[in-house]
Design a protein around this motif. Structure first.
Motif, PDB file in Angstrom:
ATOM      1  N   ASN A 111     -14.195  -1.034   5.889  1.00 45.33           N
ATOM      2  CA  ASN A 111     -13.023  -1.766   6.388  1.00 45.33           C
ATOM      3  C   ASN A 111     -13.431  -3.240   6.433  1.00 45.33           C
ATOM      4  OD1 ASN A 111     -14.659  -1.976   8.648  1.00 45.33           O
ATOM      5  ND2 ASN A 111     -13.171  -1.114  10.078  1.00 45.33           N
ATOM      6  N   LYS A 112     -12.624  -4.084   7.019  1.00 47.07           N
ATOM      7  CA  LYS A 112     -12.925  -5.515   7.005  1.00 47.07           C
ATOM      8  C   LYS A 112     -14.265  -5.822   7.666  1.00 47.07           C
ATOM      9  CE  LYS A 112     -11.046 -10.060   8.187  1.00 47.07           C
ATOM     10  NZ  LYS A 112      -9.938 -10.826   8.823  1.00 47.07           N
ATOM     11  N   SER A 113     -14.550  -5.178   8.793  1.00 42.84           N
ATOM     12  CA  SER A 113     -15.795  -5.444   9.514  1.00 42.84           C
ATOM     13  C   SER A 113     -17.017  -5.055   8.690  1.00 42.84           C
ATOM     14  CB  SER A 113     -15.818  -4.690  10.848  1.00 42.84           C
ATOM     15  OG  SER A 113     -14.808  -5.150  11.711  1.00 42.84           O
ATOM     16  N   VAL A 114     -16.961  -3.874   8.084  1.00 39.35           N
ATOM     17  CA  VAL A 114     -18.087  -3.413   7.271  1.00 39.35           C
ATOM     18  C   VAL A 114     -18.236  -4.279   6.020  1.00 39.35           C
ATOM     19  CG1 VAL A 114     -19.049  -1.472   5.969  1.00 39.35           C
ATOM     20  CG2 VAL A 114     -17.853  -1.046   8.126  1.00 39.35           C
ATOM     21  N   GLU A 115     -17.106  -4.621   5.402  1.00 35.15           N
ATOM     22  CA  GLU A 115     -17.153  -5.459   4.201  1.00 35.15           C
ATOM     23  C   GLU A 115     -17.777  -6.815   4.507  1.00 35.15           C
ATOM     24  OE1 GLU A 115     -14.252  -7.098   0.611  1.00 35.15           O
ATOM     25  OE2 GLU A 115     -13.382  -6.063   2.333  1.00 35.15           O
ATOM     26  N   GLU A 116     -17.369  -7.430   5.603  1.00 37.38           N
ATOM     27  CA  GLU A 116     -17.929  -8.738   5.979  1.00 37.38           C
ATOM     28  C   GLU A 116     -19.426  -8.627   6.240  1.00 37.38           C
ATOM     29  OE1 GLU A 116     -15.649 -10.010   9.316  1.00 37.38           O
ATOM     30  OE2 GLU A 116     -13.962 -10.757   8.103  1.00 37.38           O
ATOM     31  N   TYR A 117     -19.842  -7.535   6.858  1.00 34.98           N
ATOM     32  CA  TYR A 117     -21.270  -7.342   7.141  1.00 34.98           C
ATOM     33  C   TYR A 117     -22.070  -7.213   5.848  1.00 34.98           C
ATOM     34  CZ  TYR A 117     -25.603  -5.072   8.526  1.00 34.98           C
ATOM     35  OH  TYR A 117     -26.929  -4.760   8.668  1.00 34.98           O
ATOM     36  N   ILE A 118     -21.582  -6.383   4.922  1.00 38.17           N
ATOM     37  CA  ILE A 118     -22.298  -6.185   3.659  1.00 38.17           C
ATOM     38  C   ILE A 118     -22.355  -7.482   2.862  1.00 38.17           C
ATOM     39  CG2 ILE A 118     -22.242  -5.010   1.421  1.00 38.17           C
ATOM     40  CD1 ILE A 118     -21.106  -2.557   2.843  1.00 38.17           C
ATOM     41  N   GLU A 172     -15.769  -3.038  -4.456  1.00 35.42           N
ATOM     42  CA  GLU A 172     -14.627  -2.506  -5.194  1.00 35.42           C
ATOM     43  C   GLU A 172     -14.338  -1.055  -4.822  1.00 35.42           C
ATOM     44  OE1 GLU A 172     -15.058  -3.244  -9.403  1.00 35.42           O
ATOM     45  OE2 GLU A 172     -16.211  -5.080  -9.045  1.00 35.42           O
ATOM     46  N   TRP A 173     -14.702  -0.673  -3.621  1.00 35.09           N
ATOM     47  CA  TRP A 173     -14.528   0.708  -3.188  1.00 35.09           C
ATOM     48  C   TRP A 173     -14.171   0.730  -1.702  1.00 35.09           C
ATOM     49  CZ3 TRP A 173     -19.118  -1.637  -4.558  1.00 35.09           C
ATOM     50  CH2 TRP A 173     -20.039  -1.845  -3.540  1.00 35.09           C
ATOM     51  N   GLN A 174     -13.745   1.883  -1.217  1.00 37.81           N
ATOM     52  CA  GLN A 174     -13.385   2.049   0.192  1.00 37.81           C
ATOM     53  C   GLN A 174     -14.264   3.083   0.892  1.00 37.81           C
ATOM     54  OE1 GLN A 174     -11.099   0.302   2.133  1.00 37.81           O
ATOM     55  NE2 GLN A 174     -11.142  -1.068   0.366  1.00 37.81           N
ATOM     56  N   SER A 175     -14.334   4.263   0.334  1.00 35.05           N
ATOM     57  CA  SER A 175     -15.115   5.326   0.959  1.00 35.05           C
ATOM     58  C   SER A 175     -16.515   5.379   0.357  1.00 35.05           C
ATOM     59  CB  SER A 175     -14.426   6.675   0.756  1.00 35.05           C
ATOM     60  OG  SER A 175     -14.477   7.058  -0.616  1.00 35.05           O
ATOM     61  N   LEU A 176     -17.389   6.137   0.996  1.00 32.71           N
ATOM     62  CA  LEU A 176     -18.726   6.345   0.449  1.00 32.71           C
ATOM     63  C   LEU A 176     -18.647   7.045  -0.899  1.00 32.71           C
ATOM     64  CD1 LEU A 176     -21.795   6.264   0.666  1.00 32.71           C
ATOM     65  CD2 LEU A 176     -21.697   8.324   2.099  1.00 32.71           C
ATOM     66  N   ASP A 177     -17.768   8.002  -1.011  1.00 29.88           N
ATOM     67  CA  ASP A 177     -17.598   8.700  -2.289  1.00 29.88           C
ATOM     68  C   ASP A 177     -17.096   7.748  -3.370  1.00 29.88           C
ATOM     69  OD1 ASP A 177     -17.532  11.278  -3.785  1.00 29.88           O
ATOM     70  OD2 ASP A 177     -15.417  10.783  -3.964  1.00 29.88           O
ATOM     71  N   ASP A 178     -16.203   6.835  -2.998  1.00 27.31           N
ATOM     72  CA  ASP A 178     -15.738   5.818  -3.955  1.00 27.31           C
ATOM     73  C   ASP A 178     -16.914   5.015  -4.496  1.00 27.31           C
ATOM     74  OD1 ASP A 178     -13.077   6.506  -3.518  1.00 27.31           O
ATOM     75  OD2 ASP A 178     -12.711   4.871  -2.108  1.00 27.31           O
ATOM     76  N   TYR A 179     -17.825   4.638  -3.605  1.00 24.09           N
ATOM     77  CA  TYR A 179     -19.004   3.866  -4.022  1.00 24.09           C
ATOM     78  C   TYR A 179     -19.843   4.654  -5.024  1.00 24.09           C
ATOM     79  CZ  TYR A 179     -23.861   2.409  -3.947  1.00 24.09           C
ATOM     80  OH  TYR A 179     -25.141   2.076  -4.333  1.00 24.09           O
ATOM     81  N   LEU A 180     -20.128   5.909  -4.697  1.00 19.47           N
ATOM     82  CA  LEU A 180     -20.945   6.727  -5.594  1.00 19.47           C
ATOM     83  C   LEU A 180     -20.281   6.875  -6.956  1.00 19.47           C
ATOM     84  CD1 LEU A 180     -22.055   9.452  -3.018  1.00 19.47           C
ATOM     85  CD2 LEU A 180     -23.472   7.608  -3.937  1.00 19.47           C
TER      86      LEU A 180
END
Length: 559
Positions: free
Chosen positions: A119-126, A138-146
């Motif tokens: 979400n916004k908080s996690v994205e800003e942290y990363i 370019e992804w939302q969920s952990l599965d999206d990332y994989l």
């Protein structure tokens, strides 16, 4: 015989000849010494692959479209890296050079933090944590990332735990407080979805803020979700030093209350004052195992840890995230308090500064270009250059870099490392990225485990020091972690299993990376196959990227 009969007879002969020489397999590896991953005695034989699966092993007839002679070398299942930080380095270079060169065919990620849910908080942290490697999310969920990674192309297979700290940042941010009932429910929903999508379980890293702020009760409630899907709780425990027994009690409590398997990340007794706790720690784990709890551990093969300068400062000063941390460190009265706490051994937080001392802390990487000349120097050396105390230097570096600053800490006993290797329930993880000695990766000094952890096991500790047998080492690198993680059809050389296969020379495999010169690839691994596709040929990467997502026990094909 008529000319017509002669023609048909000749045609039939040619047809039968062609049929008899048609290869039956896509790949045949011949003349190797096969270690099947079970820990049993090796045997001489061949191995055949069709598509992505092993179809024959031992003695059999038939030929392959591609044939490789192992020339008596070891044939083994691909190795499983139980603790990988390749989640960002693979975005930069999906070939995973340093790990493929050691035979790693599966990277397990998610120590406390994971690449989703976003979400916004996690994205800003990363995004704020990015150093030399830059990327968009370019992804939302952990599965999206994989899936994003596989679509880009990666050489190894990849899998991940859900980071407990990531769930906390998603819902609570960096505040030191208890989750509200609504926040707790939201974290459970996110975790439940990730487990259904194939996450391996929940990973925690409890010496760091904001993970440090989670209570045992919070972790129990989250782990109950994991238990529904037969997943694992895996933890960088709240202490590996002064409070290691209490931290171990917490992990065992979570396992007891939820019924899950639990693994200890990079088991160690950190700090010379804690080295003599080895036996009581092992006895407690063994006692829990005798009670029926599936408690296991993994480790890396070095006496130095690698983390950040955040592990040198109390968690209270870091509450609220990087910017709040920097603001506090600029205030004279807070600086004095932090300096005082850094100099004191503590049971309230894991003080790695006290455990290693400024001479035992080596600076590995910075975000800011002007600080990069300090890379490879100890904190004591940099303090002398700058004319400030080591404690002030550490705080100033965090402020100037706008980041935690990567650092290595010399904390462990070689004697304990050797004893841990021999534990039957121990497996191995690099706790590092997978990189290569070129380009952007040269901007920082990694811990040498990034280049050498697995080769070091097979060369130094198996061949040279004979701590365990080669058969046992291979079991600990393959079938044992696969079974602990409940991963199907991987970790053994067996009919029907995926063709993740390595071929290496036990007499020559060797790690070369050191803290002084870390960017050195290991040698001795000849061939590596992932899902039946060759990614390493005669020690050279082929450029192939056949890696896939490996999913946990909660995943169903219909998901």
């Amino acid at each position: 015989m008529s000319p017509k009969s002669i023609f048909y007879s000749l045609f039939a002969s040619l047809f039968l000849c062609a049929c008899s020489t048609t290869p039956e397999y896509d790949l045949v590896i011949r003349d190797g010494l096969i270690y099947d991953g079970s820990g049993s005695v090796p045997f001489a034989g061949d191995l055949a692959v069709i598509g992505d699966r092993i179809v024959q092993i031992g003695a059999f007839e038939g030929s392959g479209l591609k044939e490789i002679s192992a020339n008596g070398m070891t044939i083994a299942p691909g190795f499983i890296n139980m603790l990988s930080w390749a989640n960002e380095s693979l975005i930069r270079d999906g070939r995973s050079i340093s790990d493929i060169r050691q035979g790693v065919t599966l990277e397990i990620m998610g120590e406390g933090e994971s690449m989703g849910p976003i979400n916004k908080s996690v994205e800003e942290y990363i995004l704020s944590s990015q150093a030399d490697i830059k990327f968009d999310i370019e992804w939302q969920s952990l599965d999206d990332y994989l899936q994003f990674m596989v679509n880009r192309g990666v050489s190894p297979n990849i899998a991940s735990f859900v980071g407990a700290a990531t769930l906390r940042v998603h819902e609570i941010g960096f505040d030191d407080r208890k989750a509200t009932p609504e926040e707790m429910d939201n974290m459970k929903v996110l975790l439940d979805k990730a487990m259904q999508e194939g996450a391996l379980g929940l990973g925690s890293s409890l010496i760091y803020a904001p993970a440090f702020y989670a209570s045992t009760e919070e972790l129990v409630e989250l782990t109950k979700v994991v238990a529904k899907y037969d997943g694992m709780y895996i933890s960088h425990m709240r202490s590996e030093g002064n409070q290691i027994m209490q931290a171990l009690d917490e992990l065992i409590t979570i396992a007891k209350k939820t019924g899950v398997s639990a693994e200890i990340y990079h088991l160690k007794m950190a700090g010379s004052q804690n080295w003599d706790k080895y036996q009581v720690v092992i006895d407690k784990i063994e006692s829990a195992r005798k009670e029926g709890l599936n408690i296991t551990a993994d480790m890396y093969l070095y006496t130095a840890a690698a983390t950040g300068l955040d592990a040198s400062m109390p968690p209270w000063v870091q509450e609220g995230g990087q910017k709040k941390w920097e603001e506090r460190l600029k205030q004279p009265e807070i600086r004095e308090k932090v300096i005082s706490e850094m100099k004191q051994d503590s049971d309230d937080w894991e003080n790695l500064y006290f455990g290693a001392g400024p001479e035992g802390i080596i600076l590995l990487g910075f975000k800011t270009e002007k600080l990069k000349p300090y890379t490879g120097k100890t904190l004591a050396e940099v303090a002398l250059i700058r004319g400030t105390s080591p404690e002030e230097t550490a705080m100033d570096l965090v402020i100037e870099d706008g980041y935690r600053v990567s650092a290595g800490y010399f904390l462990m006993s070689e004697e304990n490392v050797i004893k841990q290797i021999a534990l039957p329930w121990m497996s191995f993880g690099s706790d590092a990225e997978s990189i290569e000695p070129t380009g952007v990766f040269l901007k920082a000094n990694p811990h040498p485990r990034a280049y050498g952890n697995f080769a070091r096991l097979l060369g130094k500790y198996v061949r040279d020091e004979k701590v365990i047998s080669l058969s046992e080492a291979i079991r600990k690198l393959t079938s044992q972690p696969a079974e602990n993680l409940k991963i199907k059809k991987r970790g053994r050389l067996k009919k029907g299993y995926y063709a993740d296969v390595v071929i290496f020379e036990p007499d020559s495999i060797k790690d070369h990376a050191t803290f002084k010169d870390p960017h050195q690839l290991s040698t001795g691994m000849s061939h590596v196959f992932v899902n039946g596709i060759q990614v390493l040929s005669s020690g050279q990467h082929t450029g192939a990227t056949p890696g896939r997502i490996v999913r946990g026990p909660g995943y169903k094909e219909s998901n």
